[in-house]
Design a protein around this motif. Structure first.
Motif, PDB file in Angstrom:
ATOM      1  N   ARG A 101       0.815  -1.210   0.000  1.00  0.00           N
ATOM      2  CA  ARG A 101       0.000   0.000   0.000  1.00  0.00           C
ATOM      3  C   ARG A 101       0.845   1.254   0.000  1.00  0.00           C
ATOM      4  O   ARG A 101       0.428   2.284  -0.507  1.00  0.00           O
ATOM      5  N   MET A 102       2.046   1.193   0.576  1.00  0.00           N
ATOM      6  CA  MET A 102       2.915   2.369   0.579  1.00  0.00           C
ATOM      7  C   MET A 102       3.347   2.719  -0.831  1.00  0.00           C
ATOM      8  O   MET A 102       3.708   3.851  -1.110  1.00  0.00           O
ATOM      9  N   ALA A 103       3.308   1.768  -1.728  1.00  0.00           N
ATOM     10  CA  ALA A 103       3.789   2.003  -3.086  1.00  0.00           C
ATOM     11  C   ALA A 103       2.696   2.479  -4.036  1.00  0.00           C
ATOM     12  O   ALA A 103       2.969   2.772  -5.176  1.00  0.00           O
ATOM     13  N   ARG A 104       1.467   2.551  -3.569  1.00  0.00           N
ATOM     14  CA  ARG A 104       0.401   2.955  -4.488  1.00  0.00           C
ATOM     15  C   ARG A 104      -0.539   3.962  -3.837  1.00  0.00           C
ATOM     16  O   ARG A 104      -0.621   4.083  -2.621  1.00  0.00           O
ATOM     17  N   THR A 105      -1.264   4.661  -4.673  1.00  0.00           N
ATOM     18  CA  THR A 105      -2.233   5.648  -4.219  1.00  0.00           C
ATOM     19  C   THR A 105      -3.568   4.959  -3.967  1.00  0.00           C
ATOM     20  O   THR A 105      -3.970   4.084  -4.724  1.00  0.00           O
ATOM     21  N   GLU A 106      -4.245   5.365  -2.895  1.00  0.00           N
ATOM     22  CA  GLU A 106      -5.561   4.819  -2.564  1.00  0.00           C
ATOM     23  C   GLU A 106      -6.614   5.911  -2.746  1.00  0.00           C
ATOM     24  O   GLU A 106      -6.347   7.088  -2.497  1.00  0.00           O
ATOM     25  N   TYR A 107      -7.796   5.505  -3.158  1.00  0.00           N
ATOM     26  CA  TYR A 107      -8.919   6.420  -3.338  1.00  0.00           C
ATOM     27  C   TYR A 107     -10.081   5.897  -2.511  1.00  0.00           C
ATOM     28  O   TYR A 107     -10.363   4.708  -2.535  1.00  0.00           O
ATOM     29  N   GLY A 108     -10.745   6.796  -1.785  1.00  0.00           N
ATOM     30  CA  GLY A 108     -11.888   6.356  -0.996  1.00  0.00           C
ATOM     31  C   GLY A 108     -12.385   7.449  -0.085  1.00  0.00           C
ATOM     32  O   GLY A 108     -12.167   8.640  -0.330  1.00  0.00           O
ATOM     33  N   VAL A 109     -13.045   7.031   0.977  1.00  0.00           N
ATOM     34  CA  VAL A 109     -13.658   7.962   1.913  1.00  0.00           C
ATOM     35  C   VAL A 109     -12.841   7.996   3.205  1.00  0.00           C
ATOM     36  O   VAL A 109     -12.432   6.958   3.726  1.00  0.00           O
ATOM     37  N   ALA A 110     -12.617   9.212   3.688  1.00  0.00           N
ATOM     38  CA  ALA A 110     -11.936   9.416   4.972  1.00  0.00           C
ATOM     39  C   ALA A 110     -12.941   9.957   5.972  1.00  0.00           C
ATOM     40  O   ALA A 110     -13.920  10.620   5.599  1.00  0.00           O
ATOM     41  N   VAL A 160       1.916  10.124   4.781  1.00  0.00           N
ATOM     42  CA  VAL A 160       1.159  10.108   3.530  1.00  0.00           C
ATOM     43  C   VAL A 160       0.519  11.474   3.317  1.00  0.00           C
ATOM     44  O   VAL A 160       0.263  12.208   4.268  1.00  0.00           O
ATOM     45  N   ARG A 161       0.292  11.790   2.057  1.00  0.00           N
ATOM     46  CA  ARG A 161      -0.429  13.015   1.707  1.00  0.00           C
ATOM     47  C   ARG A 161      -1.877  12.625   1.464  1.00  0.00           C
ATOM     48  O   ARG A 161      -2.167  11.735   0.672  1.00  0.00           O
ATOM     49  N   VAL A 162      -2.771  13.305   2.172  1.00  0.00           N
ATOM     50  CA  VAL A 162      -4.200  13.080   2.013  1.00  0.00           C
ATOM     51  C   VAL A 162      -4.779  14.320   1.339  1.00  0.00           C
ATOM     52  O   VAL A 162      -4.642  15.430   1.844  1.00  0.00           O
ATOM     53  N   THR A 163      -5.388  14.120   0.169  1.00  0.00           N
ATOM     54  CA  THR A 163      -5.966  15.221  -0.600  1.00  0.00           C
ATOM     55  C   THR A 163      -7.470  15.028  -0.690  1.00  0.00           C
ATOM     56  O   THR A 163      -7.939  13.965  -1.106  1.00  0.00           O
ATOM     57  N   SER A 164      -8.205  16.057  -0.303  1.00  0.00           N
ATOM     58  CA  SER A 164      -9.663  16.010  -0.392  1.00  0.00           C
ATOM     59  C   SER A 164     -10.080  16.298  -1.827  1.00  0.00           C
ATOM     60  O   SER A 164      -9.725  17.337  -2.389  1.00  0.00           O
ATOM     61  N   GLU A 165     -10.834  15.396  -2.408  1.00  0.00           N
ATOM     62  CA  GLU A 165     -11.365  15.626  -3.745  1.00  0.00           C
ATOM     63  C   GLU A 165     -12.516  16.628  -3.686  1.00  0.00           C
ATOM     64  O   GLU A 165     -12.868  17.223  -4.700  1.00  0.00           O
ATOM     65  N   ASP A 166     -13.089  16.826  -2.502  1.00  0.00           N
ATOM     66  CA  ASP A 166     -14.207  17.753  -2.330  1.00  0.00           C
ATOM     67  C   ASP A 166     -13.735  19.201  -2.271  1.00  0.00           C
ATOM     68  O   ASP A 166     -14.355  20.085  -2.855  1.00  0.00           O
ATOM     69  N   MET A 202     -14.844  19.090   8.575  1.00  0.00           N
ATOM     70  CA  MET A 202     -15.410  19.019   9.915  1.00  0.00           C
ATOM     71  C   MET A 202     -16.937  18.970   9.892  1.00  0.00           C
ATOM     72  O   MET A 202     -17.534  18.229  10.667  1.00  0.00           O
ATOM     73  N   GLY A 203     -17.555  19.722   9.037  1.00  0.00           N
ATOM     74  CA  GLY A 203     -19.014  19.774   8.999  1.00  0.00           C
ATOM     75  C   GLY A 203     -19.633  18.461   8.571  1.00  0.00           C
ATOM     76  O   GLY A 203     -20.541  17.948   9.212  1.00  0.00           O
ATOM     77  N   SER A 204     -19.139  17.887   7.500  1.00  0.00           N
ATOM     78  CA  SER A 204     -19.717  16.649   6.976  1.00  0.00           C
ATOM     79  C   SER A 204     -19.208  15.423   7.727  1.00  0.00           C
ATOM     80  O   SER A 204     -19.881  14.397   7.762  1.00  0.00           O
ATOM     81  N   GLY A 205     -17.997  15.518   8.285  1.00  0.00           N
ATOM     82  CA  GLY A 205     -17.431  14.377   8.996  1.00  0.00           C
ATOM     83  C   GLY A 205     -16.708  13.390   8.101  1.00  0.00           C
ATOM     84  O   GLY A 205     -15.956  12.552   8.576  1.00  0.00           O
ATOM     85  N   VAL A 206     -16.946  13.461   6.806  1.00  0.00           N
ATOM     86  CA  VAL A 206     -16.295  12.564   5.847  1.00  0.00           C
ATOM     87  C   VAL A 206     -15.908  13.360   4.607  1.00  0.00           C
ATOM     88  O   VAL A 206     -16.428  14.451   4.373  1.00  0.00           O
ATOM     89  N   ALA A 207     -14.985  12.802   3.831  1.00  0.00           N
ATOM     90  CA  ALA A 207     -14.581  13.420   2.574  1.00  0.00           C
ATOM     91  C   ALA A 207     -14.081  12.344   1.624  1.00  0.00           C
ATOM     92  O   ALA A 207     -13.543  11.323   2.065  1.00  0.00           O
ATOM     93  N   HIS A 208     -14.259  12.583   0.341  1.00  0.00           N
ATOM     94  CA  HIS A 208     -13.659  11.719  -0.673  1.00  0.00           C
ATOM     95  C   HIS A 208     -12.205  12.156  -0.795  1.00  0.00           C
ATOM     96  O   HIS A 208     -11.935  13.334  -1.031  1.00  0.00           O
ATOM     97  N   VAL A 209     -11.272  11.211  -0.634  1.00  0.00           N
ATOM     98  CA  VAL A 209      -9.857  11.570  -0.580  1.00  0.00           C
ATOM     99  C   VAL A 209      -9.002  10.670  -1.455  1.00  0.00           C
ATOM    100  O   VAL A 209      -9.406   9.580  -1.851  1.00  0.00           O
ATOM    101  N   THR A 210      -7.805  11.171  -1.692  1.00  0.00           N
ATOM    102  CA  THR A 210      -6.724  10.413  -2.299  1.00  0.00           C
ATOM    103  C   THR A 210      -5.624  10.336  -1.253  1.00  0.00           C
ATOM    104  O   THR A 210      -5.230  11.359  -0.701  1.00  0.00           O
ATOM    105  N   VAL A 211      -5.154   9.132  -0.966  1.00  0.00           N
ATOM    106  CA  VAL A 211      -4.060   8.935  -0.019  1.00  0.00           C
ATOM    107  C   VAL A 211      -2.847   8.503  -0.827  1.00  0.00           C
ATOM    108  O   VAL A 211      -2.846   7.435  -1.436  1.00  0.00           O
ATOM    109  N   SER A 212      -1.827   9.370  -0.854  1.00  0.00           N
ATOM    110  CA  SER A 212      -0.642   9.127  -1.679  1.00  0.00           C
ATOM    111  C   SER A 212       0.589   8.946  -0.813  1.00  0.00           C
ATOM    112  O   SER A 212       0.783   9.695   0.147  1.00  0.00           O
TER     113      SER A 212
END
Length: 166
Positions: A40-49, A86-92, A125-135
């Protein structure tokens, strides 16, 4: 002499076939978890945080033994090794943060749980979740001189971008 031998036997690990089978099973599971983390350290993950911390302070400690404070840029991940950055980027929102994995979780369909501080910087913070990319971050080690080190050789090496030899 007999009493001390009995005390030593009580502290020695059991060497039964059952105990050995359990040791092997646990070692195999740990190997699987470590290998999954390396992959997992070698690849980017996409999902919900999601973020955690509201009631977490009652537990006090993270899985790696650190005291939990929601003010640090930390995260929980199911398999990445502790200390992984890891870098976590919010797609939102388009915002990104760098976090250090120091806990395990989430144990649902989400890919990462963020501390309150990281979640606030991502604007979730408001929604509690976000669509993210974990790189994964570049894990190359960089040497750093001690504060106050004015060695002419070190300064010259830094200026040329090459390491000096002794």
């Amino acid at each position: 002499m007999v009493a001390s031998a009995r005390a030593d036997d009580a502290q020695a690990p059991a060497h039964t076939a059952w105990a050995e089978a359990v040791r092997q099973a646990l070692a195999g599971r740990m190997h699987h978890v470590i290998e999954a983390g390396r992959e997992r350290m070698a690849r980017t993950e996409y999902g919900v945080a999601s973020w955690y911390g509201r009631k977490f302070h009652h537990r006090g400690r993270t899985s790696d033994g650190d005291v939990f404070t929601g003010t640090e840029m930390t995260a929980a991940h199911p398999t990445l090794p502790f200390g992984t950055k890891v870098r976590v980027t919010s797609e939102d929102t388009g915002r990104s943060v760098v976090v250090t994995v120091n806990d395990r979780g989430p144990f649902n369909s989400r890919i990462i749980d963020l501390s309150r501080a990281a979640a606030a910087k991502l604007g979730m913070m408001g929604s509690g979740v976000a669509h993210v990319t974990v790189s994964p971050l570049n894990t190359a080690e960089v040497a750093q001189a001690q504060e106050g080190d004015t060695s002419a050789q070190a300064v010259a090496a830094a200026a040329t971008g090459s390491a000096g030899t002794r």
